[in-house]
Design an enzyme around this catalytic site. Structure first.
Site, PDB file in Angstrom:
ATOM      1  N   THR A 133       1.789 -16.072  -7.187  1.00 45.77           N
ATOM      2  CA  THR A 133       1.152 -15.581  -5.968  1.00 45.77           C
ATOM      3  C   THR A 133       1.983 -15.888  -4.730  1.00 45.77           C
ATOM      4  O   THR A 133       1.931 -15.138  -3.757  1.00 45.77           O
ATOM      5  CB  THR A 133      -0.259 -16.171  -5.790  1.00 45.77           C
ATOM      6  OG1 THR A 133      -0.173 -17.580  -5.804  1.00 45.77           O
ATOM      7  CG2 THR A 133      -1.185 -15.691  -6.889  1.00 45.77           C
ATOM      8  N   CYS A 134       2.746 -16.964  -4.752  1.00 48.85           N
ATOM      9  CA  CYS A 134       3.560 -17.311  -3.578  1.00 48.85           C
ATOM     10  C   CYS A 134       4.669 -16.290  -3.339  1.00 48.85           C
ATOM     11  O   CYS A 134       5.008 -15.985  -2.207  1.00 48.85           O
ATOM     12  CB  CYS A 134       4.185 -18.695  -3.749  1.00 48.85           C
ATOM     13  SG  CYS A 134       2.973 -20.010  -3.783  1.00 48.85           S
TER      14      CYS A 134
END
Length: 142
Positions: A133-134
């Site tokens: 997700t980063c």
């Protein structure tokens, strides 16, 4: 009675919260000076802070960057075929899986870019798709 009700409503919704609201506004303006957000129309500011909630999903597909894949690879074509058949709610759930949110802040999908990457594992049938997700990477085994 009308005057009493008007005074009571004014007290509840205005006078009783006046001091806490002024304190909040002072702190808010200290952290986010008005000169930075007064240039926005209310709708633009709302989109910027809350994110967009309606999407052109084909634009999402158009903006993907592929790593170790090509756009015409069978895995990629199958992925997008299935994705576009999903109901709207499931597509938003995919955004949560990919980015941690079902909304796109800022400029919208036109500038939202994510990556689909082949994790290059020995046995792809034993690996589930997963996301970073980063970095907005979907690891999609072949």
């Amino acid at each position: 009675r009308k005057e009493y009700v008007d005074l009571y409503v004014n007290y509840i919704f205005n006078k009783s919260v006046q001091k806490p609201f002024e304190d909040f506004m002072r702190g808010f303006l200290r952290g986010c000076p008005a000169r930075y957000w007064k240039m926005f129309f209310p709708e633009e500011l709302q989109d910027f802070l809350q994110g967009h909630t309606t999407f052109d999903w084909h634009m999402l597909e158009k903006n993907v960057v592929y790593r170790e894949y090509k756009k015409l690879d069978k895995t990629i074509r199958n992925f997008w075929t299935v994705f576009h058949k999903l109901p709207e709610e499931k597509k938003k759930m995919f955004l949560v899986f990919l980015s941690g949110s079902d909304q796109i802040t800022g400029y919208g999908l036109e500038h939202f870019r994510f990556y689909i990457e082949d994790p290059q594992v020995e046995n792809p049938d034993e690996v589930c798709p997963h996301a970073s997700t980063c970095y907005l990477i979907l690891f999609l085994p072949r």
